[in-house]
Structures are given as structure tokens and as C-alpha cells.
Design a protein around this motif. Sequence first.
Motif, PDB file in Angstrom:
ATOM      1  N   VAL A  33       0.841  -1.195   0.000  1.00 47.36           N
ATOM      2  CA  VAL A  33       0.000   0.000   0.000  1.00 47.36           C
ATOM      3  C   VAL A  33       0.874   1.243   0.000  1.00 47.36           C
ATOM      4  N   PRO A  34       0.879   2.040  -1.060  1.00 45.73           N
ATOM      5  CA  PRO A  34       1.692   3.254  -1.103  1.00 45.73           C
ATOM      6  C   PRO A  34       1.139   4.315  -0.149  1.00 45.73           C
ATOM      7  N   ALA A  35       1.942   5.322   0.113  1.00 45.76           N
ATOM      8  CA  ALA A  35       1.503   6.432   0.952  1.00 45.76           C
ATOM      9  C   ALA A  35       0.315   7.131   0.293  1.00 45.76           C
ATOM     10  N   GLY A  36      -0.672   7.480   1.108  1.00 48.89           N
ATOM     11  CA  GLY A  36      -1.868   8.143   0.589  1.00 48.89           C
ATOM     12  C   GLY A  36      -2.943   7.180   0.141  1.00 48.89           C
ATOM     13  N   TYR A  37      -2.690   5.883   0.283  1.00 49.23           N
ATOM     14  CA  TYR A  37      -3.644   4.856  -0.104  1.00 49.23           C
ATOM     15  C   TYR A  37      -3.953   3.975   1.094  1.00 49.23           C
ATOM     16  N   GLU A  38      -4.993   3.169   0.960  1.00 50.90           N
ATOM     17  CA  GLU A  38      -5.333   2.205   1.997  1.00 50.90           C
ATOM     18  C   GLU A  38      -5.792   0.914   1.337  1.00 50.90           C
ATOM     19  N   PRO A  39      -5.658  -0.197   2.047  1.00 51.39           N
ATOM     20  CA  PRO A  39      -5.987  -1.482   1.425  1.00 51.39           C
ATOM     21  C   PRO A  39      -7.493  -1.715   1.388  1.00 51.39           C
ATOM     22  N   TYR A  40      -7.886  -2.465   0.381  1.00 51.15           N
ATOM     23  CA  TYR A  40      -9.282  -2.913   0.301  1.00 51.15           C
ATOM     24  C   TYR A  40      -9.268  -4.383  -0.080  1.00 51.15           C
ATOM     25  N   ARG A  41      -9.997  -5.183   0.706  1.00 53.71           N
ATOM     26  CA  ARG A  41     -10.130  -6.602   0.393  1.00 53.71           C
ATOM     27  C   ARG A  41     -11.541  -6.828  -0.123  1.00 53.71           C
ATOM     28  N   GLY A  42     -11.633  -7.226  -1.380  1.00 51.17           N
ATOM     29  CA  GLY A  42     -12.921  -7.482  -1.981  1.00 51.17           C
ATOM     30  C   GLY A  42     -13.141  -8.957  -2.207  1.00 51.17           C
ATOM     31  N   PRO A  43     -14.152  -9.332  -2.977  1.00 50.38           N
ATOM     32  CA  PRO A  43     -14.438 -10.742  -3.248  1.00 50.38           C
ATOM     33  C   PRO A  43     -13.372 -11.361  -4.158  1.00 50.38           C
ATOM     34  N   GLY A  44     -12.342 -11.970  -3.535  1.00 52.95           N
ATOM     35  CA  GLY A  44     -11.311 -12.652  -4.301  1.00 52.95           C
ATOM     36  C   GLY A  44     -10.153 -11.778  -4.711  1.00 52.95           C
ATOM     37  N   PHE A  45     -10.064 -10.546  -4.199  1.00 57.59           N
ATOM     38  CA  PHE A  45      -8.948  -9.700  -4.578  1.00 57.59           C
ATOM     39  C   PHE A  45      -8.626  -8.717  -3.459  1.00 57.59           C
ATOM     40  N   THR A  46      -7.399  -8.192  -3.514  1.00 53.15           N
ATOM     41  CA  THR A  46      -7.011  -7.063  -2.675  1.00 53.15           C
ATOM     42  C   THR A  46      -6.424  -6.004  -3.587  1.00 53.15           C
ATOM     43  N   VAL A  47      -6.530  -4.731  -3.144  1.00 52.08           N
ATOM     44  CA  VAL A  47      -6.070  -3.630  -3.975  1.00 52.08           C
ATOM     45  C   VAL A  47      -5.866  -2.410  -3.086  1.00 52.08           C
ATOM     46  N   ALA A  48      -5.024  -1.485  -3.530  1.00 57.40           N
ATOM     47  CA  ALA A  48      -4.835  -0.219  -2.824  1.00 57.40           C
ATOM     48  C   ALA A  48      -5.674   0.855  -3.500  1.00 57.40           C
ATOM     49  N   VAL A  49      -6.437   1.595  -2.691  1.00 57.78           N
ATOM     50  CA  VAL A  49      -7.282   2.667  -3.213  1.00 57.78           C
ATOM     51  C   VAL A  49      -6.976   3.954  -2.451  1.00 57.78           C
ATOM     52  N   PRO A  50      -7.272   5.109  -3.031  1.00 56.57           N
ATOM     53  CA  PRO A  50      -6.975   6.371  -2.348  1.00 56.57           C
ATOM     54  C   PRO A  50      -7.690   6.468  -1.003  1.00 56.57           C
ATOM     55  N   LYS A  51      -7.017   7.022  -0.024  1.00 57.58           N
ATOM     56  CA  LYS A  51      -7.612   7.191   1.298  1.00 57.58           C
ATOM     57  C   LYS A  51      -8.852   8.082   1.214  1.00 57.58           C
ATOM     58  N   GLY A  52      -9.897   7.664   1.935  1.00 57.23           N
ATOM     59  CA  GLY A  52     -11.106   8.459   1.994  1.00 57.23           C
ATOM     60  C   GLY A  52     -12.118   8.154   0.912  1.00 57.23           C
ATOM     61  N   TRP A  53     -11.739   7.387  -0.107  1.00 57.64           N
ATOM     62  CA  TRP A  53     -12.700   7.055  -1.145  1.00 57.64           C
ATOM     63  C   TRP A  53     -13.714   6.055  -0.594  1.00 57.64           C
ATOM     64  N   LYS A  54     -14.941   6.156  -1.048  1.00 55.75           N
ATOM     65  CA  LYS A  54     -15.994   5.261  -0.607  1.00 55.75           C
ATOM     66  C   LYS A  54     -16.073   4.035  -1.505  1.00 55.75           C
ATOM     67  N   ALA A  55     -16.347   2.899  -0.890  1.00 54.74           N
ATOM     68  CA  ALA A  55     -16.486   1.644  -1.637  1.00 54.74           C
ATOM     69  C   ALA A  55     -17.933   1.184  -1.550  1.00 54.74           C
ATOM     70  N   GLU A  56     -18.444   0.666  -2.649  1.00 53.31           N
ATOM     71  CA  GLU A  56     -19.783   0.106  -2.669  1.00 53.31           C
ATOM     72  C   GLU A  56     -19.732  -1.203  -3.445  1.00 53.31           C
ATOM     73  N   ALA A  57     -20.137  -2.293  -2.785  1.00 55.60           N
ATOM     74  CA  ALA A  57     -20.014  -3.631  -3.371  1.00 55.60           C
ATOM     75  C   ALA A  57     -21.375  -4.198  -3.700  1.00 55.60           C
ATOM     76  N   SER A  58     -21.392  -4.975  -4.781  1.00 56.92           N
ATOM     77  CA  SER A  58     -22.588  -5.718  -5.155  1.00 56.92           C
ATOM     78  C   SER A  58     -22.119  -7.002  -5.830  1.00 56.92           C
ATOM     79  N   GLY A  59     -22.185  -8.106  -5.083  1.00 55.36           N
ATOM     80  CA  GLY A  59     -21.686  -9.366  -5.627  1.00 55.36           C
ATOM     81  C   GLY A  59     -20.200  -9.277  -5.868  1.00 55.36           C
ATOM     82  N   ASP A  60     -19.770  -9.585  -7.103  1.00 57.93           N
ATOM     83  CA  ASP A  60     -18.362  -9.524  -7.453  1.00 57.93           C
ATOM     84  C   ASP A  60     -17.928  -8.138  -7.931  1.00 57.93           C
ATOM     85  N   ASP A  61     -18.840  -7.171  -7.961  1.00 57.37           N
ATOM     86  CA  ASP A  61     -18.532  -5.843  -8.463  1.00 57.37           C
ATOM     87  C   ASP A  61     -18.334  -4.875  -7.302  1.00 57.37           C
TER      88      ASP A  61
END
Length: 544
Positions: free
Chosen positions: A398-426
Motif C-alpha cells: 500500500v503506497p503512501a496516501g492509499y489504503e488497502p481494500y479486500r474485496g471478493p477474491g482480490f485485494t487492492v490499494a485505493v486512495p484514502k477516503g474514497w468510498k467503496a460500494e459492493a454488489s456481488g463480485d462488483d
Amino acid sequence: MPHVIADRYEPVELLGRGGMGAVWRARDRVLDREVAIKEVTPPAGLDDEQIGRVYTRTFREARSAARLDHPGIVTVYDVVEEDGRPWIVMQLVRARSLAAIIKEEGPLPPERVAALGLDLLDALRTAHAAGVVHRDVKPGNVLLPPDRAVLTDFGIATVAGDETITQTGAIIGSPAYLAPEQARRQRASPASDLWSLGATLYAAVEGRSPYQRPDVWGVMGALLADEPDPPRRAGALAPVLHGLLRAEPGERAGHDEAERLLRRAAAGTPAPFAPPDSPAPVPPPPPHLTVDPGAGLPGGTPTSPPPGTVPPGTVPPGTVPPGTVPPGGVRTDGERHGPRWAVILPLGVFAVLLAAGVLSAAVFLTQSGEKNGRPGQAGSSAATASGNGSTGSPNVAVPAGYEPYRGPGFTVAVPKGWKAEASGDDVTFSDPAQGGRRGIAIQRIAENAADLGGSMADAAGRFENDTSYRDYRQVDFRRGFDYQGGDAAELEFTFTREGVAGRCRARVFRFNGAVYQTVLVTRADSWGQTVPYYETFLKTLRAE
């Protein structure tokens, strides 16, 4: 009026004057015929040595142009010297120029422009095969006698592969129709002529050049830094313009690809541009071989047609065309397969899903920060990227200014403060600070697909005819590159949605044993600031 040239050619009437000289209608006293003769005038401000180089080049290049024999090229008969200057003797074509017709009649229909483009392209193909580059393709150098287009003024053409004689820094050619590399004072090439051809066709169908600015410096600055102005009248000709007006010569449509696109445009059936070194896009399957894109497909959005009607591109109830797979996985030819979408999906239907997914993500542009998810999807839950209930150490740096997100079958770094909305695999991520008007989506769209590049090209063709993407203009298209250990395809385009100018980049790839796409959508004015977020997203995406 000049005297008799070389004791043979008698000027009769001035036909026109430009930056490199004047053209006269003249009489050839020896053969008793009318010809056109060009008086070559060097640019102002050159010293004697530089003028001598211009004259030397003119003699050499006129002799090279005289080798060209093609009905779409004005024939060069002779080059003579008078008063120490070269005069180029050419075939006299009695016809108005394309520039004059545009000025008098306004924009021309796309199909007519495509037909003219085919004539000009064939002429350029002949010239390039002989090693001759025109360097000044523009509407003023296109003559339109009945039923054809003719390219004239090879007087400043350069022989490909020869050393450039002039080192003056003067602009050779018309700035509004110069290829970007010519504006950077790099060597002109056949690809440069093809860019100028695209600019000429743009002017014919739009009534103006692709870079209309108040002065020559504005034109040159835009040529070096900006994308061409989006065409609004091009219709079926748009893919041709997108393919030819690319800043990098190696990414432009070549002769064969330009011809394919022009023939489709002339017939009124546009095809998406396929970049060099990639196969031509495969046309979508006929309607009777596709199925409803929402029928049993992950992420599909089925709709209910009015009673007694069948949605375009679907199979009527109870009908099983040969070669398709009905529910249960048994083909009518007796061969058993898996789920029907795994067989039929590879191109036409897959493109529909790509388009639907990108359209869902494009809603970012017109929603507030509190409604930044995909519309019409029950069961979604909004949260900050790190607040999704995940535990443990994520499989991602996770680079500086980002935070981790664990989704259905994946992990990724996204900008801090961004909102996540999940629906199934999306999952969609959006920036509340921008009112939800920029975001990134990752979507599982299929279990399998045979040709990702072809499907993406097919989807691009659909976008051009989708009213949801007003002012659609393709910026870039790549296919066959490596991502996540397999081949991938990516499309970038600009568009307008509900009055908001937006820009989108969509990538499709194989991931986690399925086919996924990632989509970046943002307002056009924040594109440069947002792209690094997307690139970090792509670099840090890992399978769980």
C-alpha cells in the motif's frame, strides 16, 4: 505577368498563390497544349545559401514526383530553370479545390468524404511506394474533377530516406494540417501524410480543421499538446479520423487499416479502429446468433420487452438457431458444452456487457457523493475503503496516501477516503471530495471469452451509436498487451453525460479464473489528477 518560361511555356492566367509560390495556367508552345506551371518562391528571410538549397531540393524532388503515374496524382511533366529559379510544369486539372468547395458549400456528407478519402489514400499509397512523401496534404491541394479526387502540389515533397537539404527552421506546409512530428521539426514520413489526410477529411466533414485557433501559434501549440477537437458531424467517418489523427506515428492507421475503415464509412457501416500490429476487429455475430445479454450472465441487466415483442439481438422464445446452446448445455448439432454463455459470449454479447458496465460506472459523473454506487442494485453497502470489515494483512503493498481494500477474491490499494460500494463480485470506489464525480470500478463480467481485444473493439463501436455517450470520441485503443499474466485490451474515450464532459478508460483482462474489467471515469477537467489513482489501482490489484 511573367515572360515565356524556358522559351516554351507561356503563362496565361494566375490560378493561385501560396507560401511556396504561384501557379499559372500556361500554354506549351512545343506541344500546343495547356499546362499548369508553378513558380517556386522560397520563404522570406532566407540567405543566398539557404535559397540555393531550396532550389536544389525543388529540382530533385520534382524529378522524383515526375516518376509517379496515378489517376489521383497531378502529373509532373517537367522542371525547368528560368532566371536562376525552378519552375515545375504539371498537368492542368480544371476543377475546384476541396478548400473552395468547403468554403462555398460547407461540410460534406460523411459517405462522400469517405469516397474522396479512398481516392486520396490510393494516390498516397502509390507515392509512398515510390519513396515520395507529399508533406503538404490539405484541402487546398485536393482537386475535385467529376467522380474523383486528385492530389496536387508535390513541389515540396521529400524523397523518403534522403538527407534533408534545408536546415532553415522555416515551416514547410500548412500548420493546420501538419502532423505533430512535423511541428516538432522531425522528419516527415508516410505516416505524416496519413495524419494530414485525416486532418483534410476532418475539414471536409466538419467544415473546419481539427485545430481551429485564433492564430498560427495557437494552432502549433494545440497541435503539440492537445487532442484534435472532437468531430460532431463525422458519423460513420469518425473511426477513420480517430485512427489517422493520432499523435504518435506508430499508433496511426496505416494504408491497409485506413482503407478498411474508409470502405466501411463509405458504405455507412462504421468499424472501430484497430491499432497497428493487431488484427482487425471481428464484426459482431448476426442478431439471430446472440442471446439476451442479461439471460443467465453474471452482472447482466435483463429487461422486460413489451408483450409480443422480442428485444433486438435476442433469440425469440422457443427458437434454437443452429449452433447455439439452449439451457442445459446441449447444442443442436449434438455436441454438449458447459453453460450457454461460455460458448456464445466471446464477442457480440460480451461487448454488450462491457458497454453496460462502463455505462454504469459513467454514472459517477452525474451523481452526488451520496449516490455514487451503481444504480438499481439492491443489497449494496457503502463504506470507506478500509472499513469493509476485512481482517488480516492484505496481499498488496500500500503506497503512501492509499489504503488497502479486500474485496471478493482480490485485494487492492485505493486512495484514502474514497468510498467503496459492493454488489456481488462488483465494487465501485468514488471520491466524496469530488462529489462522486470520479471513480474506479472493478467488475466481473464473464466466465470466459475467446477474444478480449475483438470484444472491446466491438464494444467501442457500440459506444459511438449509444445516446448515453454524447460527443463520444475514441482517444486510445490497445489490445494484446500483458496484464495479470495474460492478454488484455483497453479503451479510452471522451464523452458528455447530462452536460458534463467526461473521460473514461476501461481495461478488460483475465483474473481469478474469469474475465474482469476495471473502469476509470472522471470529469474531463480532472483527468490528469485522477489517472495516477487508476494506475496505482492496476499495479496493486492482486488475487486472493
